[in-house]
Design an enzyme around this catalytic site. Sequence first.
Site, PDB file in Angstrom:
ATOM      1  N   HIS A  85      -1.859  -4.730  -9.860  1.00 46.94           N
ATOM      2  CA  HIS A  85      -1.418  -3.535 -10.588  1.00 46.94           C
ATOM      3  C   HIS A  85       0.064  -3.239 -10.359  1.00 46.94           C
ATOM      4  CE1 HIS A  85      -1.215  -1.292  -6.796  1.00 46.94           C
ATOM      5  NE2 HIS A  85      -2.363  -1.892  -6.474  1.00 46.94           N
TER       6      HIS A  85
ATOM      7  N   GLU B 235     -10.262  -2.267  -4.976  1.00 45.95           N
ATOM      8  CA  GLU B 235      -9.685  -2.566  -3.668  1.00 45.95           C
ATOM      9  C   GLU B 235     -10.757  -2.428  -2.587  1.00 45.95           C
ATOM     10  OE1 GLU B 235      -8.019  -4.167  -1.704  1.00 45.95           O
ATOM     11  OE2 GLU B 235      -5.996  -3.400  -2.005  1.00 45.95           O
TER      12      GLU B 235
END
Length: 225
Positions: A11, A86
């Site tokens: 990201h 994550e």
Amino acid sequence: AAMLEVVFLRHGQSEYNARGLIQGQRDCALTDCGVEQARAASPRVASAHSSVAAVVSSDLSRAHDTARIIAHAMGVSCTTDARLRERALGCLEGLPRRELKALEPSAFAAWMNKSPNAFVPPDGETIADIDARLRAFFIDTYRAHAGSGHKVLCVTHGGVLARLFASGLNTRDRKLAHGARGVGNLGECVVYVHENGTWECAYDGWASTRFLDSHVIQSADDVAS
């Protein structure tokens, strides 16, 4: 059976990245810089990977917002999958990265522990947890796209990319990565997925920053946070 090519991007810069804080599964927004990174990279990603059939993102907004910008440039749909999130990092989430050892020494040691079943208390994930959800994701993705002649593009996080790097079937080739450990924002990592959900890494070119100009590249600020 043929392998499926899956292109991973990290990201764009998030608010916690900019502040040097551990994110884990906290839902942090992109900074203006992070949005700029995604916009700058998106036409280049689209050009380099024109045969992408689908964009799949972690459901955390820093990844999903990056993915939507890229998917729009590619003209393909963007879906989310929580299996690309994550790693959950328990009590370390929200703390300054540089102060972890001083503030939470035992939790920091648990995070650094390479044992498959070590976790950060109270409710962090183990390495085995991450590998299991990645493998399940790959089995489903292979079933949906293998044999189509198309690639899949995924937007995810540093900790996930670290597990991909460490658990490829071809880890003997890791030296080809030229020491690339951390993956910077919008860094590119490519894997080739087998039907059973295992994968091989394209270590040569791992963590490439080819989609960003130097003025919008942030350093590889976190290996796994």
